[in-house]
Design a protein around this motif. Structure first.
Motif, PDB file in Angstrom:
ATOM      1  N   VAL A 121       0.863  -1.179   0.000  1.00  0.00           N
ATOM      2  CA  VAL A 121       0.000   0.000   0.000  1.00  0.00           C
ATOM      3  C   VAL A 121       0.901   1.230   0.000  1.00  0.00           C
ATOM      4  O   VAL A 121       1.781   1.371   0.860  1.00  0.00           O
ATOM      5  N   THR A 122       0.708   2.100  -0.961  1.00  0.00           N
ATOM      6  CA  THR A 122       1.479   3.341  -1.025  1.00  0.00           C
ATOM      7  C   THR A 122       0.537   4.520  -0.843  1.00  0.00           C
ATOM      8  O   THR A 122      -0.574   4.540  -1.375  1.00  0.00           O
ATOM      9  N   THR A 123       0.986   5.484  -0.061  1.00  0.00           N
ATOM     10  CA  THR A 123       0.219   6.701   0.184  1.00  0.00           C
ATOM     11  C   THR A 123       1.184   7.883   0.175  1.00  0.00           C
ATOM     12  O   THR A 123       2.409   7.708   0.163  1.00  0.00           O
ATOM     13  N   ASP A 124       0.643   9.074   0.191  1.00  0.00           N
ATOM     14  CA  ASP A 124       1.484  10.268   0.327  1.00  0.00           C
ATOM     15  C   ASP A 124       1.191  10.973   1.649  1.00  0.00           C
ATOM     16  O   ASP A 124       1.298  12.180   1.763  1.00  0.00           O
ATOM     17  N   ARG A 125       0.843  10.165   2.653  1.00  0.00           N
ATOM     18  CA  ARG A 125       0.509  10.706   3.963  1.00  0.00           C
ATOM     19  C   ARG A 125       1.389  10.085   5.042  1.00  0.00           C
ATOM     20  O   ARG A 125       2.098   9.102   4.811  1.00  0.00           O
ATOM     21  N   ASP A 126       1.332  10.657   6.227  1.00  0.00           N
ATOM     22  CA  ASP A 126       2.060  10.142   7.383  1.00  0.00           C
ATOM     23  C   ASP A 126       1.249   8.998   7.973  1.00  0.00           C
ATOM     24  O   ASP A 126       0.177   9.213   8.540  1.00  0.00           O
ATOM     25  N   ILE A 127       1.747   7.765   7.836  1.00  0.00           N
ATOM     26  CA  ILE A 127       1.050   6.569   8.299  1.00  0.00           C
ATOM     27  C   ILE A 127       1.864   5.946   9.431  1.00  0.00           C
ATOM     28  O   ILE A 127       3.065   5.681   9.274  1.00  0.00           O
ATOM     29  N   VAL A 128       1.231   5.712  10.568  1.00  0.00           N
ATOM     30  CA  VAL A 128       1.911   5.109  11.709  1.00  0.00           C
ATOM     31  C   VAL A 128       2.419   3.719  11.328  1.00  0.00           C
ATOM     32  O   VAL A 128       1.664   2.881  10.828  1.00  0.00           O
ATOM     33  N   GLY A 129       3.711   3.482  11.534  1.00  0.00           N
ATOM     34  CA  GLY A 129       4.306   2.184  11.243  1.00  0.00           C
ATOM     35  C   GLY A 129       4.745   2.008   9.809  1.00  0.00           C
ATOM     36  O   GLY A 129       5.283   0.955   9.454  1.00  0.00           O
ATOM     37  N   ALA A 130       4.525   3.013   8.958  1.00  0.00           N
ATOM     38  CA  ALA A 130       4.904   2.924   7.552  1.00  0.00           C
ATOM     39  C   ALA A 130       6.210   3.675   7.306  1.00  0.00           C
ATOM     40  O   ALA A 130       6.695   4.420   8.162  1.00  0.00           O
ATOM     41  N   THR A 131       6.772   3.490   6.132  1.00  0.00           N
ATOM     42  CA  THR A 131       7.973   4.206   5.708  1.00  0.00           C
ATOM     43  C   THR A 131       7.599   5.149   4.580  1.00  0.00           C
ATOM     44  O   THR A 131       7.205   4.704   3.491  1.00  0.00           O
ATOM     45  N   ASP A 132       7.680   6.438   4.851  1.00  0.00           N
ATOM     46  CA  ASP A 132       7.286   7.446   3.862  1.00  0.00           C
ATOM     47  C   ASP A 132       5.869   7.205   3.347  1.00  0.00           C
ATOM     48  O   ASP A 132       5.574   7.410   2.164  1.00  0.00           O
ATOM     49  N   GLY A 133       5.002   6.725   4.233  1.00  0.00           N
ATOM     50  CA  GLY A 133       3.608   6.504   3.871  1.00  0.00           C
ATOM     51  C   GLY A 133       3.325   5.175   3.217  1.00  0.00           C
ATOM     52  O   GLY A 133       2.168   4.881   2.891  1.00  0.00           O
ATOM     53  N   ASP A 134       4.353   4.347   3.004  1.00  0.00           N
ATOM     54  CA  ASP A 134       4.175   3.068   2.321  1.00  0.00           C
ATOM     55  C   ASP A 134       4.355   1.913   3.304  1.00  0.00           C
ATOM     56  O   ASP A 134       5.187   1.981   4.217  1.00  0.00           O
ATOM     57  N   PHE A 135       3.593   0.832   3.099  1.00  0.00           N
ATOM     58  CA  PHE A 135       3.711  -0.321   3.991  1.00  0.00           C
ATOM     59  C   PHE A 135       3.248  -1.581   3.280  1.00  0.00           C
ATOM     60  O   PHE A 135       2.630  -1.524   2.205  1.00  0.00           O
ATOM     61  N   LYS A 136       3.547  -2.725   3.906  1.00  0.00           N
ATOM     62  CA  LYS A 136       3.164  -4.018   3.361  1.00  0.00           C
ATOM     63  C   LYS A 136       2.500  -4.869   4.438  1.00  0.00           C
ATOM     64  O   LYS A 136       2.795  -4.734   5.624  1.00  0.00           O
ATOM     65  N   ILE A 137       1.603  -5.738   3.999  1.00  0.00           N
ATOM     66  CA  ILE A 137       1.051  -6.782   4.853  1.00  0.00           C
ATOM     67  C   ILE A 137       1.090  -8.090   4.069  1.00  0.00           C
ATOM     68  O   ILE A 137       1.227  -8.086   2.838  1.00  0.00           O
ATOM     69  N   SER A 138       0.973  -9.198   4.780  1.00  0.00           N
ATOM     70  CA  SER A 138       0.945 -10.509   4.140  1.00  0.00           C
ATOM     71  C   SER A 138      -0.441 -11.119   4.284  1.00  0.00           C
ATOM     72  O   SER A 138      -1.060 -11.028   5.348  1.00  0.00           O
ATOM     73  N   ILE A 139      -0.912 -11.733   3.226  1.00  0.00           N
ATOM     74  CA  ILE A 139      -2.191 -12.448   3.255  1.00  0.00           C
ATOM     75  C   ILE A 139      -1.911 -13.894   3.650  1.00  0.00           C
ATOM     76  O   ILE A 139      -1.099 -14.574   3.017  1.00  0.00           O
ATOM     77  N   GLY A 140      -2.549 -14.355   4.702  1.00  0.00           N
ATOM     78  CA  GLY A 140      -2.325 -15.713   5.171  1.00  0.00           C
ATOM     79  C   GLY A 140      -3.051 -16.741   4.319  1.00  0.00           C
ATOM     80  O   GLY A 140      -3.945 -16.409   3.525  1.00  0.00           O
TER      81      GLY A 140
END
Length: 623
Positions: free
Chosen positions: A136-155
């Motif tokens: 997920v990429t964003t242009d906002r300040d997201i808690v736990g993300a890096t420069d607004g970008d983050f990843k999750i895994s689908i189980g």
């Protein structure tokens, strides 16, 4: 996306505000979809899908807030139907979002505004694939993300295995029967102690697994049934009074029980015993029995037990196995959006478990077993996990563990008598202490289960026992149980698998005690004030023989009837009093020397006000 399915009105008159929330706002799945499609109008913002993959919201606010997102960045076992909930601002301040699965590709979707105006959920238009990584990429300040970008895994979600369902209608306990309600057969209840000093109110139980019918049950202090609703084919749990929209409602979980956890829904009924909502868990997860709590913000705290295929070799298990991930969610009851989601797996190591991993291929490891969750006064979460013998405080914004109490990695030094094992029902009190139902089984670590109150010093990292109460019989409950603080300072305790329920005064004296018929158990027990006025009329049966008439009446759930007056006459327009009797429990009988052609009952409250008069009926001939 979670849904809350409102009871559908059958007439325009029934489409009214229930519990302070318009029925039109208690959305089912189809109506949620409509709301999502029309969200741009509701927000006054322009939403556009660019290239079919990126969602851009114009009219962004000058001051862009930091958003928390759920599932939190780094989640290892998200579901295929996962939505992304951004908390901390409106949709117009969210900016640009791009969602891409490593296998499923880019995802278009819809936005669902949260009813409190402080968040928005991105609802993908198609599910994700098992075992893929979602970026997920964003242009906002997201808690736990890096420069607004983050990843999750689908189980790799799978089904239950090797967990037999409990058999109904077992044991040798007594069952109640009623002439006026042959359709109801609840288990018997016995009250052995009812002393002065107990709190006002009725007792709320959800007996299961014994003879007779399972179902939510209200009793008075004599052990007499006030209200009962059978749940054929389903198990009830966590039956209590809560507030919805500032008004009292009855809530309980019902569904299928698989020994240690369940799959069902949350039911919400009003003071007329009419269903106003059915609540499900979000993001496609099952709704487990262990918690169904409504908050003053018109949200629900719910739990899920989900099985994922997982290599357990890092923890001494087999490669081809399953991990049981426990999920805590907060659901927006007006929109069905998931406002918070936390997973045990990835946050609590299986090494903390007191349960050994499986040795055979394909078997599951229920290493955590969450059994209570609540929002604390500071907005974070307090949860209890039976299989780690630990209580955890969770940071709402980050999903990180703030501290552990008990278990293998306690952040607090446990004072004398504090240690608890296999516990349930961790609840923070108004003075900051924590009440815990300490099962101490199974396997047993003490001779008796108990309820304890623990004071934490978060600076010195110490935990001190302030009081501990046991049942006079020394009950040891291998499963279930709860403790609740009553308004007068008393404690009300449900002893879980031991079927007893007890009220203690602040000094530990038993002022109320009772039990359900043998063969039954009861997940939690509660005491609450409750005023119920059934929407359905009373039930009456009558027989006439030898110049006398005997009539019986019941009004399932009516709490305010003090006296029943028997009426009789030659026809429905010529009724006169024949006799009366004070309410005698669920069913009241009156016998009179008379030969009326028809009879009816009139109900009075304690002040002598008429509550209802039944429809006249002809007595049956007796022998």
């Amino acid at each position: 996306m979670a849904t809350i399915n409102a009871a559908q009105p059958t007439s325009e008159a029934e489409a009214k505000i229930v519990a302070g929330i318009p029925a039109a706002q208690l959305l089912n799945r189809s109506r949620v979809a409509v709301r999502v499609r029309n969200l741009s109008l509701a927000l006054g913002a322009t939403a556009a899908l660019l290239g079919g993959t990126t969602l851009v919201l114009s009219q962004a606010q000058a001051q862009t807030p930091a958003f928390s997102v759920y599932p939190v960045p780094g989640t290892l076992t998200a579901g295929e139907k996962t939505t992304f909930s951004f908390r901390g601002g409106t949709a117009s301040s969210l900016g640009t979002i791009t969602v891409r699965g490593s296998e499923s590709g880019t995802h278009t979707g819809k936005l669902l505004a949260h009813s409190d105006g402080n968040g928005v959920s991105f609802v993908p238009s198609k599910p994700f694939e098992p075992n893929e990584t979602v970026t997920v990429t964003t242009d906002r300040d997201i808690v736990g993300a890096t420069d607004g970008d983050f990843k999750i895994s689908i189980g790799d979600l799978t089904t239950r295995k090797a967990r037999p369902v409990e058999l109904p209608n077992v044991g040798r306990g007594n069952v109640q029967t009623f002439a006026t309600r042959p359709d109801l057969e609840p288990p018997s209840v016995t009250v052995t102690t009812a002393k002065p000093g107990r709190a006002p109110g009725l007792v709320f139980l959800a007996p299961k697994a014994g003879r007779g019918q399972d179902g939510p049950m209200i009793i008075n202090d004599k052990g007499q049934t006030v209200w009962f609703k059978a749940t054929p084919g389903k198990i009830p749990a966590d039956f209590r009074v809560q507030q919805l929209g500032g008004k009292p409602v009855l809530t309980w979980w019902e569904g299928q029980l698989f020994v240690g956890d369940g799959d069902g829904v949350g039911q919400v009924y009003d003071t007329n015993y009419k269903r106003v909502a059915t609540v499900t868990a979000g993001n496609g997860y099952s709704f487990d029995l262990h918690e169904f709590t409504l908050t003053p913000q018109n949200t629900a705290i719910v739990l899920s037990y989900e099985r994922f295929k997982r290599d357990l070799r890092p923890w001494g298990g087999p490669r081809d196995a399953r991990i049981v991930d426990n999920i805590v969610q907060e659901i927006d009851l007006r929109t069905g959006a998931v406002l918070f989601e936390w997973h045990s797996f990835g946050n609590v190591s299986p090494n903390e478990s007191n349960v050994q991993p499986p040795t055979g291929r394909g078997f599951e490891w229920e290493y955590f077993h969450v059994n209570s969750a609540e929002v604390t006064p500071d907005g974070n979460f307090l949860i209890s996990a039976r299989n780690t013998s630990g209580v955890y405080k969770i940071d709402r914004r980050t999903g990180k563990i703030l501290w552990r109490l008990g278990g293998k990695k306690s952040d607090f030094k446990l004072g004398k008598g504090v240690r608890f094992d296999w516990q349930h029902s961790a609840r923070q009190q108004a003075d900051g202490t924590i009440n815990i139902y300490d099962n101490s089984a199974a396997p047993p670590t003490r001779k008796s289960s108990r309820v304890i109150n623990v004071r934490l010093d978060e600076q010195a990292k110490t935990a001190t026992l302030t009081r501990a109460f046991k049942h006079p019989l020394g009950l040891l409950s291998a499963s279930q149980g709860n403790v609740e603080t009553l308004p007068n300072g008393n404690l009300f305790v449900g002893w879980g698998s031991q079927r007893w329920f007890t009220e203690f005064d602040p000094q530990g004296n038993v002022v109320f005690d009772g039990r359900i018929a043998r063969g039954n158990d009861n997940y939690r027990a509660f005491r609450y004030p409750w005023v119920g006025t059934p929407a359905t009329p009373p039930k009456v049966v009558a027989t006439a023989a030898g110049g006398k008439v005997t009539a019986r009446v019941s009004w399932n759930g009516a709490t305010e009837v003090a006296r029943w007056e028997l009426l009789g006459g030659a026809n429905p327009n010529a009724l006169t009093p024949l006799g009366s009797a004070n309410t005698g429990g669920f069913e009241t009988a009156v016998t009179a020397t008379a030969k009326p052609a028809v009879v009816a009952f009139r109900a009075y409250d304690a002040a002598g006000k008429v509550l209802t008069t039944t429809t006249p009926l002809k007595p049956a001939s007796g022998s």
